[in-house]
Structures are given as structure tokens and as C-alpha cells.
Design an enzyme around this catalytic site. Structure first.
Site, PDB file in Angstrom:
ATOM      1  N   ASP A  33      47.182 -34.870  44.931  1.00  0.00           N
ATOM      2  CA  ASP A  33      48.057 -33.705  45.052  1.00  0.00           C
ATOM      3  C   ASP A  33      47.548 -32.845  46.194  1.00  0.00           C
ATOM      4  O   ASP A  33      46.334 -32.706  46.367  1.00  0.00           O
ATOM      5  CB  ASP A  33      48.044 -32.895  43.741  1.00  0.00           C
ATOM      6  CG  ASP A  33      49.290 -32.048  43.549  1.00  0.00           C
ATOM      7  OD1 ASP A  33      49.585 -31.222  44.437  1.00  0.00           O
ATOM      8  OD2 ASP A  33      49.969 -32.190  42.518  1.00  0.00           O
ATOM      9  N   THR A  37      52.440 -26.924  45.356  1.00  0.00           N
ATOM     10  CA  THR A  37      53.189 -26.455  44.175  1.00  0.00           C
ATOM     11  C   THR A  37      52.469 -26.805  42.889  1.00  0.00           C
ATOM     12  O   THR A  37      52.766 -26.243  41.839  1.00  0.00           O
ATOM     13  CB  THR A  37      54.618 -27.037  44.126  1.00  0.00           C
ATOM     14  OG1 THR A  37      54.557 -28.460  44.080  1.00  0.00           O
ATOM     15  CG2 THR A  37      55.425 -26.603  45.335  1.00  0.00           C
ATOM     16  N   GLY A  38      51.523 -27.739  42.942  1.00  0.00           N
ATOM     17  CA  GLY A  38      50.741 -28.078  41.760  1.00  0.00           C
ATOM     18  C   GLY A  38      49.619 -27.081  41.524  1.00  0.00           C
ATOM     19  O   GLY A  38      49.337 -26.215  42.356  1.00  0.00           O
ATOM     20  N   TYR A 147      66.531 -31.205  49.269  1.00  0.00           N
ATOM     21  CA  TYR A 147      65.989 -31.876  48.087  1.00  0.00           C
ATOM     22  C   TYR A 147      66.859 -33.062  47.689  1.00  0.00           C
ATOM     23  O   TYR A 147      66.361 -34.175  47.475  1.00  0.00           O
ATOM     24  CB  TYR A 147      65.892 -30.875  46.935  1.00  0.00           C
ATOM     25  CG  TYR A 147      65.290 -31.445  45.664  1.00  0.00           C
ATOM     26  CD1 TYR A 147      63.958 -31.849  45.633  1.00  0.00           C
ATOM     27  CD2 TYR A 147      66.043 -31.550  44.501  1.00  0.00           C
ATOM     28  CE1 TYR A 147      63.397 -32.360  44.470  1.00  0.00           C
ATOM     29  CE2 TYR A 147      65.490 -32.056  43.333  1.00  0.00           C
ATOM     30  CZ  TYR A 147      64.166 -32.456  43.324  1.00  0.00           C
ATOM     31  OH  TYR A 147      63.609 -32.963  42.166  1.00  0.00           O
ATOM     32  N   LYS A 151      65.734 -37.142  48.000  1.00  0.00           N
ATOM     33  CA  LYS A 151      65.685 -38.048  46.859  1.00  0.00           C
ATOM     34  C   LYS A 151      66.625 -39.240  47.044  1.00  0.00           C
ATOM     35  O   LYS A 151      66.310 -40.361  46.616  1.00  0.00           O
ATOM     36  CB  LYS A 151      66.025 -37.293  45.574  1.00  0.00           C
ATOM     37  CG  LYS A 151      64.964 -36.281  45.150  1.00  0.00           C
ATOM     38  CD  LYS A 151      63.638 -36.954  44.859  1.00  0.00           C
ATOM     39  CE  LYS A 151      62.620 -35.997  44.279  1.00  0.00           C
ATOM     40  NZ  LYS A 151      61.323 -36.651  43.980  1.00  0.00           N
ATOM     41  N   TYR A 161      62.543 -51.819  50.189  1.00  0.00           N
ATOM     42  CA  TYR A 161      61.254 -52.498  50.027  1.00  0.00           C
ATOM     43  C   TYR A 161      61.325 -53.563  48.935  1.00  0.00           C
ATOM     44  O   TYR A 161      60.678 -54.613  49.029  1.00  0.00           O
ATOM     45  CB  TYR A 161      60.149 -51.490  49.708  1.00  0.00           C
ATOM     46  CG  TYR A 161      59.357 -51.061  50.930  1.00  0.00           C
ATOM     47  CD1 TYR A 161      58.071 -51.542  51.150  1.00  0.00           C
ATOM     48  CD2 TYR A 161      59.903 -50.183  51.858  1.00  0.00           C
ATOM     49  CE1 TYR A 161      57.345 -51.152  52.264  1.00  0.00           C
ATOM     50  CE2 TYR A 161      59.197 -49.788  52.975  1.00  0.00           C
ATOM     51  CZ  TYR A 161      57.912 -50.280  53.177  1.00  0.00           C
ATOM     52  OH  TYR A 161      57.203 -49.911  54.293  1.00  0.00           O
TER      53      TYR A 161
END
Length: 328
Positions: A33, A37-38, A147, A151, A161
Site C-alpha cells: 500500500d 487512502t489506506g 474512477y 475500472k 492477459y
């Protein structure tokens, strides 16, 4: 030897609960991390354990982890409107470059990777409830586009992949989730309401409150994530609680839960705010044998008990995150 799992976004709300789950399952857990934001407090109880290690690193840069890896869970991303509106470029980079880096790492290590997508890929949906086959209604240049599109790109490159390199991939579309360790003032509806109730403020509803959400308790979500990771299914899967409620009704539930005497006030609806949000979990039931077990009443009681333990400083601090230097 114990299996090893890398969890990105490990100090965040969901990431920290995933660290707990995989430690409990007997894995060696590597948390990663960059802490924009963590919060390290979410995982500090794990630091003394021999089967947990932590890397302070931004996955948007090159990612190297020594030794073998069996699984990677990519949960590194701002997830609240307050965050991704303040750091839009970083939000795009972690969804694009960060995901690319981790897919490359999974390919190198021959590891299975699960990426955390979101119900926001459906945008303001024209289909209700939302099934995995629905392509969505997203404004790519609106304020939420950084955002939503990060995503959507994340899903596309993950599937590329899988099909081109034969990589073992899993994609989870997460609907509104709540529980202990949520940031109180991160802009999401549940912590916002509880924070206002605890501070004696009126509860702020945007629009007329008729828009709907479906709230899933974090323990149920983590169980769904674990089952999906262990499955052999590569396409996206909705994980969420289909119990739908209007925001206005939810505000009344929070007032009843907290015993607060304040009123509900109404502000204009933000741009591109979804009017409806409810997962169709038919696939999760059939594929994983999963459905939520924790009722909203039980989950809210546990979450409220957690927020009651916060200090006055934490309760009144509007935003404990400094995003300086992360906008480039």
C-alpha cells in the site's frame, strides 16, 4: 511451504479485512500500500506475525516481490468520490498502470490474480437490477469518469492477459460494502450518515433521496472474494447484497440506530450520481454457492459499534489524508 498471497491496497478498508482472512486461512500474506487512502492502523495488529509482511509501495510504479507468489489480489485504488475527485490522475494510473504492472508480475510468478472492479462500471444503469452481461451507461468525461473508466479499462486488460497469455485471472464487481475500518469522512453514504449522527449534525441526503443502494456487510463480501479466487471462472462476477433501499429510508434507519434527534436535509444531486444500484447475484449463487448472510440490521449494529470507539479528534477531523504530490 505455506502459499503466499500479495494483497495490494492492504491498509485500506477491504484490503485489511482480506489480510485478516488469508492469515486466518494459513497463508503467508504480503501487504502492499502507498497509504494515500489506506491507514496502517488497519493492519498494525498483523505486523508482529511471522506470516505477514508489508511493503510501502505505489503499484503504479514497477512492482517486484521476491520469492514465489501463488495469488495476487489487486485492491489498490481510491474508492470514494472525495478521494478520486481530489486525485483523479492517480486514480486512473492505479487502474491502468498499476493493473498492468500486477498482471505482469502474475505472469512472471505464474500466479492467479483477482482484480477488484466495481458496480460503477454500470454507471447510471438503464437495466435494473444489474447483471454481468449489462455493458453500462457511463459518462467517460464526467467527474466520476476517472474512477469508472479506470475500472472498465482494468477489466479489459485483465481479460486480455487471460485470453492472450493464458493467465489465470478473476474479476469481481463489488457493490456498496460497509463495516468496521471504513474511513468516517470519506464521502460514502454510510460513514457520512453515521458521522453526522455522532456529531449531532443533520443528515445530508443528495437529491430527493429516492435513489437506491444495496449494502453488503464486509464479512459477506470477503467470503465472496475468497470463493471467486478459488473458482475456475474468468469473467466478471457481481458480489453484493441485493437488498435494495432508498437513501431517504437509509437515513431514517441510521437515525433510528443511533438514537439521533436530528433531521434529514436535502442538497442537489451530484453529477452522474447513479439513480439505482442493485446487483443481480444469480451467477454468484450458481457458480460459487454464495449469497450474503448478514442482515443490514446486524451489520449496521456492528459498524456503529466500531464508529463509537473513535476519538473526538477522529470524529471531527474532516479529512485526514494529504494528497500533496500525488496528482501528477
Amino acid at each position: 511451504m505455506k502459499k503466499r498471497v500479495l494483497i495490494t491496497g492492504a491498509a485500506g478498508f477491504l484490503g485489511s479485512h482480506l489480510c485478516d482472512r488469508f492469515i486466518a486461512e494459513g497463508y503467508h500474506v504480503i501487504g502492499m500500500d502507498n497509504l494515500i487512502t489506506g491507514d496502517k492502523q488497519n493492519i498494525e495488529h498483523l505486523f508482529a506475525l511471522p506470516d505477514f509482511e508489508f511493503y510501502h509501495h505505489d503499484v503504479s510504479k514497477f512492482v517486484h516481490v521476491p520469492g514465489k507468489l501463488d495469488y495476487i489480489l489487486h485492491f489498490a485504488s481510491p474508492a470514494s468520490p472525495i478521494d478520486y475527485l481530489k486525485i483523479p490522475i492517480q486514480t486512473l494510473k492505479v487502474g491502468a498502470m498499476g493493473t498492468h504492472n500486477l498482471l505482469g508480475l502474475a505472469k512472471e510468478k505464474k500466479a492467479r490474480i483477482l482484480v477488484a472492479s466495481t458496480s460503477e462500471v454500470y454507471g447510471d444503469p438503464a437495466v435494473h437490477p444489474q447483471t454481468e452481461s449489462y455493458w453500462g451507461n457511463v459518462n467517460p468525461v464526467g467527474p466520476r469518469g476517472v474512477y469508472d473508466e479506470a475500472k472498465r479499462y482494468q477489466e479489459a486488460i485483465t481479460m486480455a492477459y487471460h485470453t492472450y497469455h493464458g493467465l489465470e485471472t478473476r474479476i469481481i464487481r463489488i457493490f456498496n460494502t460497509y463495516g468496521p475500518r471504513m474511513r468516517l469522512n470519506d464521502g460514502r453514504v454510510l460513514p457520512a450518515f453515521i458521522g453526522q449522527a455522532l456529531r449531532g449534525e443533520d443528515l445530508t441526503v443528495f437529491g430527493d433521496g429516492s435513489q437506491t443502494r444495496s449494502f453488503c456487510y464486509v464479512d459477506d463480501l470477503v467470503e465472496g472474494i475468497y470463493r471467486l479466487l478459488m473458482s475456475d471462472y474468468a469473467s466478471p462476477v457481481n458480489i453484493g447484497n441485493p437488498s435494495e433501499i432508498t437513501i431517504r429510508q437509509f437515513a431514517e434507519e441510521i437515525l433510528a440506530l443511533t438514537g439521533a434527534k436530528q433531521k434529514v436535509i436535502y442538497n442537489p444531486l451530484p453529477t452522474d450520481d447513479p439513480k439505482q444500484r442493485q446487483p443481480d447475484i444469480t451467477l454468484a449463487k450458481q457458480l460459487l454457492g454464495w449469497e450474503p448472510k448478514v442482515s443490514r440490521q446486524e451489520g449496521l449494529a456492528k459498524t456503529y459499534a466500531y464508529f463509537q470507539t473513535l476519538t473526538q479528534e477522529q470524529l471531527y477531523k474532516k479529512d485526514h489524508k494529504d494528497f500533496t504530490g500525488y496528482t501528477k
